[in-house]
Structures are given as C-alpha cells and as structure tokens.
Write an enzyme that holds these catalytic residues in place. Structure first.
Site, PDB file in Angstrom:
ATOM      1  N   GLU A   1       0.826  -1.214   0.000  1.00 35.83           N
ATOM      2  CA  GLU A   1       0.000   0.000   0.000  1.00 35.83           C
ATOM      3  C   GLU A   1       0.864   1.270   0.000  1.00 35.83           C
ATOM      4  OE1 GLU A   1      -3.711  -0.523   2.560  1.00 35.83           O
ATOM      5  OE2 GLU A   1      -2.399  -2.093   3.332  1.00 35.83           O
TER       6      GLU A   1
ATOM      7  N   SER B   1      -6.534  -2.398   1.873  1.00 39.47           N
ATOM      8  CA  SER B   1      -6.968  -1.863   0.581  1.00 39.47           C
ATOM      9  C   SER B   1      -7.440  -2.969  -0.364  1.00 39.47           C
ATOM     10  CB  SER B   1      -5.851  -1.051  -0.082  1.00 39.47           C
ATOM     11  OG  SER B   1      -5.603   0.127   0.637  1.00 39.47           O
TER      12      SER B   1
ATOM     13  N   ASP C   1     -15.589  -1.977   9.708  1.00 41.39           N
ATOM     14  CA  ASP C   1     -16.436  -2.344   8.576  1.00 41.39           C
ATOM     15  C   ASP C   1     -17.350  -3.490   8.989  1.00 41.39           C
ATOM     16  OD1 ASP C   1     -14.901  -0.491   7.269  1.00 41.39           O
ATOM     17  OD2 ASP C   1     -13.670  -1.956   6.208  1.00 41.39           O
TER      18      ASP C   1
ATOM     19  N   GLU D   1     -14.130  -6.329   9.399  1.00 36.18           N
ATOM     20  CA  GLU D   1     -12.736  -6.069   9.770  1.00 36.18           C
ATOM     21  C   GLU D   1     -12.591  -4.660  10.326  1.00 36.18           C
ATOM     22  OE1 GLU D   1     -10.855  -6.861   6.001  1.00 36.18           O
ATOM     23  OE2 GLU D   1     -10.661  -4.728   5.579  1.00 36.18           O
TER      24      GLU D   1
ATOM     25  N   ASN E   1      -9.724  -1.274  10.493  1.00 38.50           N
ATOM     26  CA  ASN E   1      -8.525  -0.646   9.942  1.00 38.50           C
ATOM     27  C   ASN E   1      -8.036   0.429  10.908  1.00 38.50           C
ATOM     28  OD1 ASN E   1      -8.307  -1.581   6.886  1.00 38.50           O
ATOM     29  ND2 ASN E   1     -10.468  -1.332   7.383  1.00 38.50           N
TER      30      ASN E   1
ATOM     31  N   SER F   1     -11.614   8.767   0.664  1.00 38.18           N
ATOM     32  CA  SER F   1     -11.662   7.917   1.858  1.00 38.18           C
ATOM     33  C   SER F   1     -12.870   8.241   2.723  1.00 38.18           C
ATOM     34  CB  SER F   1     -10.378   8.082   2.676  1.00 38.18           C
ATOM     35  OG  SER F   1      -9.262   7.665   1.937  1.00 38.18           O
TER      36      SER F   1
END
Length: 359
Positions: free
Chosen positions: A15, A183, A293, A306, A308, A317
C-alpha cells in the site's frame, strides 16, 4: 515554541502508493503556523529519507518521492539522531499495511519515547492480522461471518487435505484474504473448489497466512471511531458500487463507488451498528482512530467484517467524510483532533511512569 511534527509515509508495503496519497492530504491539512512539519519518506526498500521542513502545500504527490543511497539502519539512525529531544516532538505515521500499520513503527517510536498519532503497538499488531482480530472478537461473542484460516506451509505440504479441512469449516462461496494486508489487495471470491485453489494461490503471494471467510449477502457499512478512553462513533456510511466486489482496482484506479452517508439503514439498525463498532474498537484496545467495517444482511443481522487502524486519508476515503457528516468536522479538524489524542495518550502514560513507588 512550535511543535515538530514528523509525518512518515510510503513504507515497505503493497500500500506504498496509497500512503503517499494519504500523506499529501495530511501534510496539506496541517496547521503550519502551529507545527514545524517534517515529511519523512520511507522507500519500498526501507530507507528513511527526510524531506526537510515543509513550508508550503504539496502540489503533486511525486514531490514527496525521495531516494537514498544509505542503508536502512543508517538512514533510520540518521532520522533518530536528527530529533532534538529538548523540543516538543510528535510523529504522524501515515502508513498503511505491513511495516507501518502493524505495530512495528509504533514499537520504534515507543523505544525512542516520542508521542505518535494512532494506535499503539498491541492494537496495531492485532488489527493488522485479520485472523487474530477474528479470534479475539469471537472470544468476546462479537458476531462475524463463519471463517477459518490456513498457513502456507500447510498448503505446500498437503494441498488436498488442507482444502478438505477448510471446506469442513466454511461453505462456498467464500472470500480469501491475506491475513496481513489492506486496501483489498490480494482478496478474491471463490465459488467452486477450483476457484478456491486459485484464490488461495493468489493470496499466498501476499502473505503466509490467510483468512477464509464465508460470503455474506448484504451491504457493508463503515463507521469511524475516534478517541482514547472515551471514544466516539461517527455516523455509518456505505458505498454504492459498480462492481460486485470493491477490490484495489475499484477503490483506487476506477474509483467505482459512490459514498452514501448516512448509510441506508433503519434507525434501530443504525444504532446497533454504531454500538457494535464502538465495542469492537474497545475490545481491541484501539486508540486515536480506526474504521470498523460491518455487514448488514437483508434481515438486519449485523456481522463485523474487519477493522482498519490507519484508514485511508485520500480524497475518496470514508473516515474524513463520515466525520464531516457527523459533526461537520473538516479534514483539518480531524487531523488536529488525532494529534491531540496522541498527546493526550502520551501525557497519560508518562504521568504514570513518573510516579515513584515508595515503601
């Protein structure tokens, strides 16, 4: 006296390019009348390259790409030596993925005793590893899709046996995910046994451990949590997508999604999503910021997907957009709040370490 703000970006991660985009936004948002801003580029090979003091906004992301002929250890040592311990310093690691979002850089900053934005060593490491995240949430009865995990050595030793065991734990269709990547890199969907083999082989080019997760029919909504001891949840949002799966290409090349904030949920379901997102953040001991999420099925069943710990800070974003819709925070406001949370956490920890134990 101004505080010295060191912004780390790039990094030894798949990333890498996304980090540069995020860093550009952060660097342009920082109040340069309040901070001496020092961008520090980390190459794909791992060298640390100081940009020097930044006085103006970055016009093009390419300006931030630097190079060095020094070794990794020498370049890191030079960076550490350049920090004046008599001044007020803070680091903003705008790093996504391995070698930046996974607790490694955070551990270095702990050792040299500098406050930093975002999650600490433990939460960064746990949340980076999707399998560990799922196992911990499962232990706390947080609802998730059915999942299992496999390691590369098992696959290499006996493919058929590993595949049989895997399919005893989960049912097709599934999503195959590298355990340590973000990502949506290396993630693919498999609906047949042959597709599953292909998906696993693809994912193993990115990591030696995989999470295999049953497909959930429903929508995915995102909630951004910020704060330390008293975290707050944003409104939840969703992305209306052209593609069935929001992979790396859809996110950053096609940009094939339209954000919808707040997400199209009834009031009660929206409340429950935010509550579970907040509980997830607290269970994983997060600090500063994280994006959670969550899947919501047509029956309004809620399943955590998940988390982040350094969500993207690009122009598309969700994290900054969610807070803008929640309390009208601008991107600059959000950056400043994250810096404040970092200093708050550092002050709390150092106040404890200064307490002398007496008999």
């Amino acid at each position: 006296m101004k505080t010295n703000l060191y912004v780390l970006y790039g990094g030894r991660s798949i990333e890498h390019e996304i980090s540069i985009i995020s860093a550009t936004a952060v660097l342009n948002a920082v109040d340069k009348s309040k901070y001496n801003v020092y961008p520090v580029f980390i190459t794909k090979e791992g060298q640390w390259c100081p940009f020097g003091k930044l006085n103006n906004n970055i016009e093009k992301e390419k300006e931030l790409e630097l190079s060095s002929d020094k070794s990794i250890t020498q370049s890191m040592g030079d960076f550490i030596k350049s920090i004046d311990g008599n001044e007020k310093n803070i680091v903003f690691p705008v790093l996504h993925g391995n070698n930046g979002e996974d607790g490694t850089v955070q551990g270095l900053l702990e050792l040299i005793d500098i406050p930093y934005v975002g999650n600490e060593v433990l939460s960064s490491a746990l949340c980076m590893d999707k399998t560990m995240t799922s196992d911990i949430l499962n232990a706390h009865n947080i609802p998730q899709a059915r999942y299992t995990s496999i390691k590369k050595y098992q696959w290499d030793k006996d493919l058929e046996s590993t595949l049989d065991n895997l399919l005893n734990d989960v049912n097709l269709p599934v999503f195959v995910k590298p355990a340590n990547a973000g990502s949506s890199v290396g993630i693919s969907k498999a609906t047949t046994r042959d597709e599953l083999i292909d998906s696993i082989n693809l994912a193993f080019t990115y990591d030696v451990k995989l999470l295999i997760q049953e497909e959930v029919v429903g929508k995915e909504v995102e909630t951004c949590i910020i704060g330390n001891n008293y975290p707050k949840a944003s409104l939840s949002g969703e992305l209306e997508m052209e593609d069935a799966f929001y992979d790396y290409e859809a996110k950053y090349i096609k940009k094939a999604a339209v954000p919808v904030i707040p997400a199209k949920l009834d009031i009660e379901t929206s409340k429950r999503v935010r509550e579970i997102a907040l509980k997830t953040y607290e269970i994983l001991d997060c600090r500063g910021i994280a994006r959670v999420d969550i899947f919501v099925t047509p029956e309004n069943k809620i399943l955590v997907n998940e988390i982040n710990t350094m969500p993207g800070f690009t122009s598309i974003s969700m994290a900054p957009m969610l807070w803008q819709k929640t309390d009208e925070s601008s991107f600059k406001d959000l950056v400043e709040r994250l810096i404040d949370y970092a200093l708050e956490r550092y002050d709390e920890k150092t106040s404890i370490s200064k307490v002398k134990v007496t008999n």
